[in-house]
Design a protein around this motif. Sequence first.
Motif, PDB file in Angstrom:
ATOM      1  N   ILE A 220       0.874  -1.172   0.000  1.00 52.15           N
ATOM      2  CA  ILE A 220       0.000   0.000   0.000  1.00 52.15           C
ATOM      3  C   ILE A 220       0.904   1.213   0.000  1.00 52.15           C
ATOM      4  O   ILE A 220       1.759   1.372   0.880  1.00 52.15           O
ATOM      5  CB  ILE A 220      -0.934   0.018   1.225  1.00 52.15           C
ATOM      6  N   TRP A 221       0.720   2.067  -0.994  1.00 53.96           N
ATOM      7  CA  TRP A 221       1.559   3.258  -1.112  1.00 53.96           C
ATOM      8  C   TRP A 221       1.023   4.383  -0.246  1.00 53.96           C
ATOM      9  O   TRP A 221      -0.190   4.587  -0.138  1.00 53.96           O
ATOM     10  CB  TRP A 221       1.609   3.726  -2.570  1.00 53.96           C
ATOM     11  N   THR A 222       1.950   5.114   0.352  1.00 47.19           N
ATOM     12  CA  THR A 222       1.597   6.291   1.130  1.00 47.19           C
ATOM     13  C   THR A 222       2.186   7.533   0.452  1.00 47.19           C
ATOM     14  O   THR A 222       2.937   7.421  -0.511  1.00 47.19           O
ATOM     15  CB  THR A 222       2.148   6.163   2.569  1.00 47.19           C
ATOM     16  N   ASP A 223       1.819   8.709   0.946  1.00 42.22           N
ATOM     17  CA  ASP A 223       2.287   9.944   0.306  1.00 42.22           C
ATOM     18  C   ASP A 223       3.809  10.067   0.387  1.00 42.22           C
ATOM     19  O   ASP A 223       4.449   9.509   1.281  1.00 42.22           O
ATOM     20  CB  ASP A 223       1.618  11.165   0.948  1.00 42.22           C
ATOM     21  N   ASP A 224       4.387  10.809  -0.537  1.00 40.24           N
ATOM     22  CA  ASP A 224       5.840  10.850  -0.690  1.00 40.24           C
ATOM     23  C   ASP A 224       6.548  11.683   0.373  1.00 40.24           C
ATOM     24  O   ASP A 224       7.733  11.455   0.647  1.00 40.24           O
ATOM     25  CB  ASP A 224       6.196  11.405  -2.073  1.00 40.24           C
ATOM     26  N   SER A 225       5.847  12.634   1.005  1.00 32.72           N
ATOM     27  CA  SER A 225       6.544  13.556   1.908  1.00 32.72           C
ATOM     28  C   SER A 225       6.510  13.110   3.363  1.00 32.72           C
ATOM     29  O   SER A 225       7.531  13.160   4.057  1.00 32.72           O
ATOM     30  CB  SER A 225       5.956  14.969   1.787  1.00 32.72           C
ATOM     31  N   THR A 226       5.343  12.637   3.837  1.00 34.08           N
ATOM     32  CA  THR A 226       5.224  12.272   5.252  1.00 34.08           C
ATOM     33  C   THR A 226       4.964  10.787   5.469  1.00 34.08           C
ATOM     34  O   THR A 226       5.143  10.293   6.583  1.00 34.08           O
ATOM     35  CB  THR A 226       4.071  13.048   5.914  1.00 34.08           C
ATOM     36  N   HIS A 227       4.510  10.091   4.439  1.00 29.79           N
ATOM     37  CA  HIS A 227       4.097   8.677   4.529  1.00 29.79           C
ATOM     38  C   HIS A 227       2.998   8.484   5.575  1.00 29.79           C
ATOM     39  O   HIS A 227       2.863   7.411   6.156  1.00 29.79           O
ATOM     40  CB  HIS A 227       5.296   7.763   4.839  1.00 29.79           C
ATOM     41  N   GLU A 228       2.188   9.522   5.749  1.00 32.23           N
ATOM     42  CA  GLU A 228       1.080   9.448   6.717  1.00 32.23           C
ATOM     43  C   GLU A 228      -0.236   9.051   6.073  1.00 32.23           C
ATOM     44  O   GLU A 228      -1.137   8.558   6.751  1.00 32.23           O
ATOM     45  CB  GLU A 228       0.893  10.809   7.405  1.00 32.23           C
ATOM     46  N   PHE A 229      -0.361   9.279   4.756  1.00 30.70           N
ATOM     47  CA  PHE A 229      -1.650   9.119   4.102  1.00 30.70           C
ATOM     48  C   PHE A 229      -1.654   7.927   3.150  1.00 30.70           C
ATOM     49  O   PHE A 229      -0.738   7.743   2.350  1.00 30.70           O
ATOM     50  CB  PHE A 229      -2.017  10.394   3.331  1.00 30.70           C
ATOM     51  N   ILE A 230      -2.732   7.138   3.212  1.00 31.98           N
ATOM     52  CA  ILE A 230      -2.931   6.003   2.308  1.00 31.98           C
ATOM     53  C   ILE A 230      -3.263   6.536   0.912  1.00 31.98           C
ATOM     54  O   ILE A 230      -4.112   7.418   0.766  1.00 31.98           O
ATOM     55  CB  ILE A 230      -4.093   5.122   2.804  1.00 31.98           C
ATOM     56  N   GLU A 232      -2.535   4.402  -2.685  1.00 29.09           N
ATOM     57  CA  GLU A 232      -2.919   3.373  -3.654  1.00 29.09           C
ATOM     58  C   GLU A 232      -2.513   1.998  -3.140  1.00 29.09           C
ATOM     59  O   GLU A 232      -1.695   1.880  -2.212  1.00 29.09           O
ATOM     60  CB  GLU A 232      -2.281   3.621  -5.024  1.00 29.09           C
ATOM     61  N   ALA A 233      -3.068   0.953  -3.748  1.00 32.81           N
ATOM     62  CA  ALA A 233      -2.734  -0.426  -3.395  1.00 32.81           C
ATOM     63  C   ALA A 233      -2.081  -1.078  -4.601  1.00 32.81           C
ATOM     64  O   ALA A 233      -2.756  -1.427  -5.562  1.00 32.81           O
ATOM     65  CB  ALA A 233      -3.981  -1.199  -2.983  1.00 32.81           C
ATOM     66  N   GLY A 234      -0.768  -1.208  -4.556  1.00 40.21           N
ATOM     67  CA  GLY A 234      -0.060  -1.770  -5.708  1.00 40.21           C
ATOM     68  C   GLY A 234      -0.278  -0.903  -6.925  1.00 40.21           C
ATOM     69  O   GLY A 234      -0.012   0.295  -6.914  1.00 40.21           O
ATOM     70  N   ALA A 235      -0.808  -1.506  -7.995  1.00 42.05           N
ATOM     71  CA  ALA A 235      -1.102  -0.765  -9.222  1.00 42.05           C
ATOM     72  C   ALA A 235      -2.578  -0.387  -9.309  1.00 42.05           C
ATOM     73  O   ALA A 235      -3.095  -0.109 -10.388  1.00 42.05           O
ATOM     74  CB  ALA A 235      -0.703  -1.605 -10.436  1.00 42.05           C
ATOM     75  N   MET A 236      -3.253  -0.366  -8.165  1.00 45.37           N
ATOM     76  CA  MET A 236      -4.693  -0.111  -8.149  1.00 45.37           C
ATOM     77  C   MET A 236      -5.042   1.042  -7.204  1.00 45.37           C
ATOM     78  O   MET A 236      -4.291   1.344  -6.286  1.00 45.37           O
ATOM     79  CB  MET A 236      -5.455  -1.366  -7.710  1.00 45.37           C
TER      80      MET A 236
END
Length: 356
Positions: A220-230, A232-236
């Motif tokens: 599950i990807w999180t935001d690039d600056s803080t990694h606080e926010f959900i 995307e999930a993989g390529a979805m």
Amino acid sequence: MSIETKNIIVEKVKTSKIDQVDFDNLAFGSVFTDHMVVCTFKNGEWETPTIMPYQPITLDPSSKIFHYGQSIFEGMKAYKDKDNDIYLFRPLDNFKRLNISAERMCIPQIPEEYFMNSLTTLLQLDKEFIPTKEGSSLYIRPFMFASGNGFHASPANEYKFIIACAPSGAYFSGKVKVLIEEKYSRSANGGVGFAKTGGNYAGQFYPTQLAVAKGYNQVIWTDDSTHEFIEEAGAMNIFIRINDTLITGPTSDRILDGITRKSILEIAKDQGIKTEVRKITVKEVIEAAENGSLKEMFGAGTAAVISPISSFGFRETDYDLPEIENSFNQRLKKIITDIQYNKSEDKFGWRYKVKV
């Protein structure tokens, strides 16, 4: 022999390979139809599209795709109903998004008539490759890339637009276990995360393989600056259900404007399911998992439609999601697939019948 129809040149195969396809055991995107579309941008304009036998592409080693990554693609499907009629799902949305990606990657936009006429003609030619088995479909991959030559770091002067198709079974089987990523980022503000460009996906492979080595299927990807926010999930795209509210993040420079995502939001509204398009923090998801209000998480995209998440990991702790009868993900997937396979009314006007 070549013929020209609808401003398309058609070169048919001498012998079809349809007999080589095992329609009862289709993997995803690994066997291909008889024909493909090829159209070249040269001297400032798109040439006449050609439908030709599926075959390798010859490129010069200095072609700019190899050096500067000007490449975009789309993912679509064609479906057959019980009467063997052929349907597409929201194809103009794919066309529009392809050109949005093209603009961001400095690739010439393809005209709508070139896209739709060549696609429908290709489906007419290769209609026997569209599976009829439950859950199967013809996966369609339109893509564009820089074919012009030269080592100079600048946009190319020639491009290729190609459509290739693959009869395919289900993309995912069963539920997936995911890991919330805190170090690596899928994309950044001002970047190309909203475009379907190859580099976005290549950059995901390494972090995903690290997660796989730990026993997870995806990240599950999180935001690039803080990694606080959900995000995307993989390529979805990702949806999270807390109590009876379905939440997904807003689209941005970092998040793809998914066609399945948009469809889910419209169907949920029609079904009376409360939705929120807003930022959602990792902390909020963890708290919901701990207090029992986290009911569902699932990915949404063309290939899988909806992929339920059975558990997620965060900082060495795994959180299992409950088994729910009449889940939102099952309900929404059935509505979408019933529209796609012409099993139900299409009140949204998404289904596109291909004339054969």
